[in-house]
Design an enzyme around this catalytic site. Sequence first.
Site: not given
Length: 404
Positions: A189, A217, A248
């Site tokens: 990330s 991610h 996320k």
Amino acid sequence: MDYQRIFAQAIDRLHAEGRYRVFIDILRNKGAFPNARCFAGHNGPKPITVWCSNDYLAMGQHPSVIAAMEEALHDVGAGSGGTRNIGGNTHYHVDLEAELADLHGKEAALLFTSGYISNEATLSTLGKLLPGCVIFSDELNHASMIAGIRTSGCEKQIFRHNDLAHLEELLAAADPDVPKLIAFESVYSMDGDVAPIADICDLADKYNAITYLDEVHAVGMYGARGGGISERDAVAHRLTIIEGTLGKAFGVMGGYIAADRNIVDVIRSYAPGFIFTTSLSPVLVAGALASVRHLKASSAEREGQQAAAAQLKTIFADAGLPVMASTTHIVPLMVGDPVKAKKISDILLAEYGVYVQPINYPTVPRGTERLRFTPGPSHDTAMMRELAEALVEIWDRLELRVAA
Ligand SMILES: *Cc1c(COP(=O)(O)O)cnc(C)c1O
């Protein structure tokens, strides 16, 4: 013993290195992502544009996610009221685990209160259950994996980042008869590069190792249904355990693993970080469920994000800014100095209403301090041009430009 002095000196060390962390006080404006309000100034909240959110696809404000959370709140109330074992196993949890297992083509999945806990709890427990296990860990693995590996008590072998030859060298040198686990990420990330998953699986087969992939991610963002890079590369079935977050791209909160039924059963039964904690609020689980379902069926957000990332990289490169060689949605600009990275971020916020957090050690190695931009489907061309102009002005002001 002067306790206060010891603590104060620890904080002073961070100031001296330019990496004392300041949390920016913001509220996001629902329905107007990436616009937000910042409470840093003296004259009330100031409008800002957020460029560093991990709510990559703005799913945290998606109408179907919000509706699902409102419905759950009004139907069953705020919290789960217990651990999974004692009263806190709501039907929402059961449904979401089935949805996540399906997302990754695995038999089962297990929810945790965060991605951090899922890594820490799973790796530490696996390591303890496999006598003599050696864990092979990519040098850029996330702190939560490192914590789990440490707690496992296993021997750890660190391989150079994405370096297959080095990984093989370490695997070949290990005792053929001990259990082996390879722990790595799909999208890293901070650099935005991607692991050679299929090649790592080949090595795992050759040396009879199991694999643990952090797709934090990538879930929601890659693959036709948001199953991550392992879905995109059609290798999900080759991985022993896939780990992800709901905080996320899915825009809510929580973490999980997906694996075969036995492994999920053993983690469920042995991991203290799963067992001895109140389960996620059903409101959060309902929101995550709506988000996962939405992104399984819709690719518009993924495509919008990829287009925005490609465009921002081009705009930065054309402006002569030091954009790093990311192959994903992450757009890092190298600064190479913690004080300057913080300074750029401070000027952006104070003068331009742009919020991007500086990334310093220990999140990245010293000397590679950077600004990390995460453009999404709602960052438009005008915002990108304004951002690039601001950065060029600041780069000149701080004399950061490399002489031509
Ligand atoms: C953020 C992150 C985690 C932790 O996930 P949370 O749900 O935020 O706790 C795990 N792994 C990686 C690579 C991350 O970047």
